[in-house]
Design a protein around this motif. Structure first.
Motif, PDB file in Angstrom:
ATOM      1  N   ILE A 285      -3.542  -4.325   3.930  1.00  0.00           N
ATOM      2  CA  ILE A 285      -2.895  -4.832   4.882  1.00  0.00           C
ATOM      3  C   ILE A 285      -1.528  -3.850   4.268  1.00  0.00           C
ATOM      4  CG2 ILE A 285      -1.213  -5.478   7.161  1.00  0.00           C
ATOM      5  CD1 ILE A 285      -4.074  -7.588   7.067  1.00  0.00           C
ATOM      6  N   GLU A 286      -0.919  -3.845   5.306  1.00  0.00           N
ATOM      7  CA  GLU A 286      -0.196  -2.501   4.476  1.00  0.00           C
ATOM      8  C   GLU A 286       1.398  -2.319   5.350  1.00  0.00           C
ATOM      9  OE1 GLU A 286      -1.734   0.049   0.239  1.00  0.00           O
ATOM     10  OE2 GLU A 286      -1.709   0.911   3.070  1.00  0.00           O
ATOM     11  N   VAL A 287       2.393  -2.281   5.234  1.00  0.00           N
ATOM     12  CA  VAL A 287       3.820  -2.276   5.775  1.00  0.00           C
ATOM     13  C   VAL A 287       3.962  -0.723   5.629  1.00  0.00           C
ATOM     14  CG1 VAL A 287       6.411  -2.567   6.410  1.00  0.00           C
ATOM     15  CG2 VAL A 287       4.112  -4.743   6.196  1.00  0.00           C
ATOM     16  N   VAL A 288       4.360  -0.182   6.756  1.00  0.00           N
ATOM     17  CA  VAL A 288       4.288   1.893   6.406  1.00  0.00           C
ATOM     18  C   VAL A 288       5.706   1.760   7.082  1.00  0.00           C
ATOM     19  CG1 VAL A 288       3.712   3.808   7.860  1.00  0.00           C
ATOM     20  CG2 VAL A 288       2.022   2.281   7.506  1.00  0.00           C
ATOM     21  N   ALA A 289       6.814   1.043   7.687  1.00  0.00           N
ATOM     22  CA  ALA A 289       7.797   1.520   8.079  1.00  0.00           C
ATOM     23  C   ALA A 289       8.495   0.476   8.260  1.00  0.00           C
ATOM     24  CB  ALA A 289       8.392   2.189   8.826  1.00  0.00           C
ATOM     25  N   GLU A 290       9.608  -0.351   7.857  1.00  0.00           N
ATOM     26  CA  GLU A 290       9.756  -1.479   8.107  1.00  0.00           C
ATOM     27  C   GLU A 290      11.331  -1.537   9.525  1.00  0.00           C
ATOM     28  OE1 GLU A 290       9.656  -4.215   6.578  1.00  0.00           O
ATOM     29  OE2 GLU A 290       9.662  -3.765   3.938  1.00  0.00           O
ATOM     30  N   GLY A 291      11.387  -2.540   9.672  1.00  0.00           N
ATOM     31  CA  GLY A 291      11.978  -2.722  11.044  1.00  0.00           C
ATOM     32  C   GLY A 291      13.553  -3.417  10.917  1.00  0.00           C
ATOM     33  N   ASN A 292      14.431  -2.945  12.215  1.00  0.00           N
ATOM     34  CA  ASN A 292      15.600  -3.653  12.154  1.00  0.00           C
ATOM     35  C   ASN A 292      15.415  -3.589  13.855  1.00  0.00           C
ATOM     36  OD1 ASN A 292      16.439  -0.554  13.071  1.00  0.00           O
ATOM     37  ND2 ASN A 292      16.661  -0.154  10.276  1.00  0.00           N
ATOM     38  N   ASP A 293      16.338  -3.470  14.336  1.00  0.00           N
ATOM     39  CA  ASP A 293      17.597  -3.356  15.586  1.00  0.00           C
ATOM     40  C   ASP A 293      17.170  -2.541  16.564  1.00  0.00           C
ATOM     41  OD1 ASP A 293      17.250  -6.412  15.666  1.00  0.00           O
ATOM     42  OD2 ASP A 293      19.626  -6.672  15.231  1.00  0.00           O
ATOM     43  N   ALA A 294      17.665  -1.106  15.619  1.00  0.00           N
ATOM     44  CA  ALA A 294      17.852   0.110  16.084  1.00  0.00           C
ATOM     45  C   ALA A 294      16.889   0.395  15.953  1.00  0.00           C
ATOM     46  CB  ALA A 294      18.807   0.935  15.089  1.00  0.00           C
ATOM     47  N   ASN A 295      15.196   0.468  15.973  1.00  0.00           N
ATOM     48  CA  ASN A 295      14.131   1.446  15.847  1.00  0.00           C
ATOM     49  C   ASN A 295      13.899   1.217  16.953  1.00  0.00           C
ATOM     50  OD1 ASN A 295      13.432  -0.700  12.643  1.00  0.00           O
ATOM     51  ND2 ASN A 295      13.905   1.456  12.925  1.00  0.00           N
ATOM     52  N   GLY A 296      13.733   0.153  17.998  1.00  0.00           N
ATOM     53  CA  GLY A 296      13.008   0.440  19.644  1.00  0.00           C
ATOM     54  C   GLY A 296      11.240   0.246  18.991  1.00  0.00           C
ATOM     55  N   PRO A 297      10.873   0.671  20.157  1.00  0.00           N
ATOM     56  CA  PRO A 297       8.882   1.079  20.249  1.00  0.00           C
ATOM     57  C   PRO A 297       8.791   2.118  19.386  1.00  0.00           C
ATOM     58  CG  PRO A 297      10.484   1.542  22.594  1.00  0.00           C
ATOM     59  CD  PRO A 297      11.812   1.215  21.702  1.00  0.00           C
ATOM     60  N   ARG A 298       7.781   1.915  18.567  1.00  0.00           N
ATOM     61  CA  ARG A 298       7.442   2.482  17.028  1.00  0.00           C
ATOM     62  C   ARG A 298       6.015   3.407  17.915  1.00  0.00           C
ATOM     63  NH1 ARG A 298       9.864   0.323  12.788  1.00  0.00           N
ATOM     64  NH2 ARG A 298      10.041   2.596  11.774  1.00  0.00           N
ATOM     65  N   PHE A 299       5.035   2.916  18.701  1.00  0.00           N
ATOM     66  CA  PHE A 299       3.824   3.542  19.116  1.00  0.00           C
ATOM     67  C   PHE A 299       2.973   4.758  18.147  1.00  0.00           C
ATOM     68  CE2 PHE A 299       6.951   3.533  22.637  1.00  0.00           C
ATOM     69  CZ  PHE A 299       5.513   2.654  23.578  1.00  0.00           C
ATOM     70  N   PRO A 300       3.037   3.806  17.212  1.00  0.00           N
ATOM     71  CA  PRO A 300       1.508   4.381  15.773  1.00  0.00           C
ATOM     72  C   PRO A 300       0.533   5.267  16.208  1.00  0.00           C
ATOM     73  CG  PRO A 300       1.566   2.657  15.527  1.00  0.00           C
ATOM     74  CD  PRO A 300       2.755   2.172  17.216  1.00  0.00           C
ATOM     75  N   SER A 301       0.761   5.830  16.404  1.00  0.00           N
ATOM     76  CA  SER A 301      -0.963   7.987  16.257  1.00  0.00           C
ATOM     77  C   SER A 301      -1.022   7.493  14.766  1.00  0.00           C
ATOM     78  CB  SER A 301      -0.722   8.460  16.529  1.00  0.00           C
ATOM     79  OG  SER A 301      -1.784   9.535  16.913  1.00  0.00           O
ATOM     80  N   ALA A 302      -2.567   7.055  14.017  1.00  0.00           N
ATOM     81  CA  ALA A 302      -3.676   6.854  13.235  1.00  0.00           C
ATOM     82  C   ALA A 302      -3.683   8.427  12.903  1.00  0.00           C
ATOM     83  CB  ALA A 302      -4.489   5.806  13.079  1.00  0.00           C
ATOM     84  N   ALA A 303      -4.907   9.060  12.093  1.00  0.00           N
ATOM     85  CA  ALA A 303      -5.821  10.054  11.650  1.00  0.00           C
ATOM     86  C   ALA A 303      -6.259  10.583  10.400  1.00  0.00           C
ATOM     87  CB  ALA A 303      -4.683  11.334  12.355  1.00  0.00           C
ATOM     88  N   GLY A 304      -6.891  10.716  10.260  1.00  0.00           N
ATOM     89  CA  GLY A 304      -6.729  11.352   8.408  1.00  0.00           C
ATOM     90  C   GLY A 304      -7.609  13.101   8.824  1.00  0.00           C
ATOM     91  N   ASP A 305      -6.972  13.484   7.331  1.00  0.00           N
ATOM     92  CA  ASP A 305      -6.675  15.063   6.788  1.00  0.00           C
ATOM     93  C   ASP A 305      -8.793  15.201   6.997  1.00  0.00           C
ATOM     94  OD1 ASP A 305      -6.937  14.126   4.528  1.00  0.00           O
ATOM     95  OD2 ASP A 305      -5.627  15.590   4.145  1.00  0.00           O
ATOM     96  N   PRO A 306      -8.897  16.469   6.820  1.00  0.00           N
ATOM     97  CA  PRO A 306     -10.482  17.104   6.227  1.00  0.00           C
ATOM     98  C   PRO A 306     -10.528  15.899   4.966  1.00  0.00           C
ATOM     99  CG  PRO A 306      -9.187  18.439   7.396  1.00  0.00           C
ATOM    100  CD  PRO A 306      -8.378  17.603   7.347  1.00  0.00           C
ATOM    101  N   HIS A 307      -9.171  16.188   4.153  1.00  0.00           N
ATOM    102  CA  HIS A 307      -9.345  14.901   2.585  1.00  0.00           C
ATOM    103  C   HIS A 307      -9.410  13.963   2.776  1.00  0.00           C
ATOM    104  CE1 HIS A 307      -8.710  19.264   1.604  1.00  0.00           C
ATOM    105  NE2 HIS A 307      -7.323  19.079   2.670  1.00  0.00           N
ATOM    106  N   GLN A 308      -9.336  12.893   3.856  1.00  0.00           N
ATOM    107  CA  GLN A 308      -9.498  11.481   3.881  1.00  0.00           C
ATOM    108  C   GLN A 308      -8.761  11.281   3.384  1.00  0.00           C
ATOM    109  OE1 GLN A 308     -12.979  10.484   5.043  1.00  0.00           O
ATOM    110  NE2 GLN A 308     -12.561  11.882   6.152  1.00  0.00           N
ATOM    111  N   THR A 309      -7.227  11.473   3.660  1.00  0.00           N
ATOM    112  CA  THR A 309      -5.746  11.195   3.845  1.00  0.00           C
ATOM    113  C   THR A 309      -5.246  10.961   4.982  1.00  0.00           C
ATOM    114  OG1 THR A 309      -5.451  13.062   1.606  1.00  0.00           O
ATOM    115  CG2 THR A 309      -3.339  11.792   2.851  1.00  0.00           C
TER     116      THR A 309
END
Length: 362
Positions: free
Chosen positions: A276-300
């Motif tokens: 489990i990793e923090v991808v992006a830290e938060g603060n009061d200005a961030n607002g909603p984040r609505f993340p979308s996950a995907a992987g490329d053909p190289h499995q990145t």
């Protein structure tokens, strides 16, 4: 090793009164298609845009979704036919739609675990199963949702031979905060979702869970069964969840924490321990984040998310997650990769926008 920032080109998809959410996928020809919501005089409506030879076309599906808080799903079968799924704004039912040969869309409610009785659903997430060696279910619509008929439990519906088969996935929950369904490259089915229980705490615990379809005989016509486990027990006040589709030996779940406004990633690779990793830290200005996950053909692994009026793309490299801004935007980003390594990204600015870039190995 230094990772070069991707160079995106931007296009306007639809300058109608577009609301916040969108869902992008890539069709069999490698072209992007987006399901999204527009405002009309009679309420929000589901529209599908498709790109061909550099031009966008738009179709109204006739569907009217419930608000703008859960992504509409869009997926193509092996014949190139698009399908959508969403929560209906009038009845609250889970709805499924298919585009016909005449260009019109047919819509139908999806049963709950009670069978013919249709009751309110939530967090609808759909994908057409890859047409691989799984005869009963190959190339079939598969929908995950929260089933209010059975106390807001998690369920999966599959349309096989014209009929819906329903599987219970997990027990009822006290909160409805997110669910994402995804097939991997071998048609293995998983669901990521939050399951909260009111224990009297000021903030209800909402652990993140992962359910996986149990392997059965290829000819077994019965609905699949699932096993589930908690993968992040520390979540509270979850915002949304997204699971990457089509990965080979990895699983990626992106999700956001309302309290801390952090973007988090749970990932696993064959032969190694999950992390489990923090991808992006938060603060009061961030607002909603609505993340979308995907992987490329190289499995990145990649995650697109919002950051105080910016659409940002994060990539998992050898040293961890690095991020780059893509464009100004405040509508839910939706990320997918083509087989040729092209990154396709839809997002909103009050209009529906599209960005594309080519990703190299590494």
């Amino acid at each position: 090793m230094t990772t070069q920032a991707l160079q995106f080109t931007l296009e306007t998809v639809d300058d109608s009164a577009v609301l916040g959410q969108s869902f992008l996928t890539v069709d069999g020809a490698g072209e992007p298609a987006v399901a999204y919501v527009i405002g009309t005089s009679v309420g929000a409506a589901v529209r599908v845009a498709r790109r061909h030879n550099g031009h966008w076309t738009h179709e109204n599906t006739g569907g009217f979704p419930a608000g703008d808080d859960v992504r509409i799903s869009l997926s193509f079968d092996s014949g190139g036919v698009p399908h959508i799924a969403y929560r209906d704004g009038d009845s609250g039912n889970a709805m499924f739609g298919t585009r016909g040969d005449d260009g019109g869309w047919s819509l139908e409610p999806i049963p709950t675990q009670a069978g013919l009785i249709v009751r309110s659903a939530a967090d609808v997430s759909m994908q057409i199963e890859p047409n691989l060696n799984d005869p009963p279910f190959a190339d079939t619509p598969t929908v995950g949702y929260r089933d209010a008929f059975n106390g807001d439990s998690a369920a999966v519906a599959r349309k096989v031979g014209g009929s819906w088969q329903i599987s219970g996935v997990d027990a009822p929950s006290d909160v409805r905060t997110g669910l994402s369904l995804a097939f991997d490259s071998s048609a293995g089915l998983r669901l990521a979702y939050f399951q909260g229980f009111d224990d009297g705490s000021p903030v209800i615990p909402q652990p993140l869970k992962l359910a996986q379809e149990e392997v059965s005989d290829a000819g077994d016509p019965h609905p699949p069964t699932f096993v589930s486990r908690v993968i992040d027990p520390d979540m509270r006040a979850a915002e949304s969840v997204s699971m990457a589709r089509g990965l080979f030996s990895k699983v990626l779940v992106a999700y956001a924490d309302v309290r801390t406004r952090t973007v988090r990633a749970w990932s696993s690779s064959f032969g190694s321990e999950p992390r489990i990793e923090v991808v992006a830290e938060g603060n009061d200005a961030n607002g909603p984040r609505f993340p979308s996950a995907a992987g490329d053909p190289h499995q990145t692994l990649f995650i697109a998310y919002l950051d105080d009026g910016q659409v940002v793309l994060a990539r998992r490299g050898p040293a961890g997650w690095t991020s780059q801004p893509v464009a100004t935007g405040d509508g839910w980003p939706s990320l997918e990769f083509g087989k040729d390594g092209t990154a396709h990204l839809a997002y909103g600015t009050g209009t529906l926008m599209y960005a594309r870039a080519t990703v190299g190995p590494g």
